[in-house]
Scaffold this motif. Structure first.
Motif, mmCIF file in Angstrom:
data_model
loop_
_atom_site.group_PDB
_atom_site.id
_atom_site.type_symbol
_atom_site.label_atom_id
_atom_site.label_comp_id
_atom_site.label_asym_id
_atom_site.label_seq_id
_atom_site.Cartn_x
_atom_site.Cartn_y
_atom_site.Cartn_z
ATOM 1 N N ARG A 49 0.875 -0.887 0.143
ATOM 2 C CA ARG A 49 -0.176 -0.355 0.175
ATOM 3 C C ARG A 49 0.612 1.832 0.243
ATOM 4 O O ARG A 49 0.565 2.127 -0.507
ATOM 5 C CB ARG A 49 -0.867 0.351 0.989
ATOM 6 N N HIS A 50 2.328 1.364 0.759
ATOM 7 C CA HIS A 50 2.730 2.374 1.146
ATOM 8 C C HIS A 50 3.564 2.834 -0.284
ATOM 9 O O HIS A 50 4.147 3.440 -0.868
ATOM 10 C CB HIS A 50 3.880 2.049 2.534
ATOM 11 N N ASN A 52 2.866 1.523 -3.492
ATOM 12 C CA ASN A 52 1.526 1.956 -4.399
ATOM 13 C C ASN A 52 1.241 3.572 -4.115
ATOM 14 O O ASN A 52 1.445 4.423 -5.317
ATOM 15 C CB ASN A 52 -0.042 1.745 -4.276
ATOM 16 N N GLU A 53 1.450 4.184 -3.126
ATOM 17 C CA GLU A 53 1.345 5.321 -2.475
ATOM 18 C C GLU A 53 2.156 6.591 -3.062
ATOM 19 O O GLU A 53 2.006 7.428 -3.806
ATOM 20 C CB GLU A 53 1.384 5.463 -1.756
ATOM 21 N N GLN A 56 2.562 6.495 -6.602
ATOM 22 C CA GLN A 56 0.947 7.538 -7.618
ATOM 23 C C GLN A 56 1.170 8.782 -7.529
ATOM 24 O O GLN A 56 2.032 9.871 -8.003
ATOM 25 C CB GLN A 56 -0.006 7.064 -6.687
ATOM 26 N N SER A 57 2.290 9.671 -5.679
ATOM 27 C CA SER A 57 3.141 10.458 -5.677
ATOM 28 C C SER A 57 4.049 11.054 -6.915
ATOM 29 O O SER A 57 3.681 11.766 -7.527
ATOM 30 C CB SER A 57 3.215 10.303 -4.333
#
Length: 102
Positions: A49-50, A52-53, A56-57
């Motif tokens: 999850r991290h 992926n964040e 995306q950033s």
């Protein structure tokens, strides 16, 4: 201290390449975790999850920098998409109701 002339095209190329490289490395780490088995995957799965964040950033920042660099820079950069293909509608198009002008 003397001010040096900064080549904006070179700066944009370097910045884009570095960010793109970071994104690729993070995507590789994410893939490694996703294909793991056993205890290691259980321990590292929450990291996906991290990752992926972060990915995306970086993608968001790449878009911002691509728009802030000179127009001709994005036109010739090998990783930037410059055209879009949209299929042409077939047959007669319905007329739009409402505003008639005037």
């Amino acid at each position: 201290m003397a001010v040096k002339h900064v080549d904006i095209k070179g700066y944009c190329d370097t910045l884009y390449n570095e960010l793109y490289s970071m994104k690729e490395k993070l995507m590789g780490l994410r893939s490694e975790i996703e294909y793991m088995e056993g205890k290691d995957k259980t321990i590292l799965a929450p990291h996906v999850r991290h990752l992926n964040e972060l990915i995306q950033s970086i993608e968001w920042k790449l878009e911002i920098f691509a728009k802030s660099c000179p127009v001709d820079w994005t036109k010739f950069h090998e990783r930037s998409e410059t055209t879009a293909s949209v299929p042409a509608p077939e047959g007669d198009l319905p007329s739009a109701g409402g505003f008639a002008g005037g």
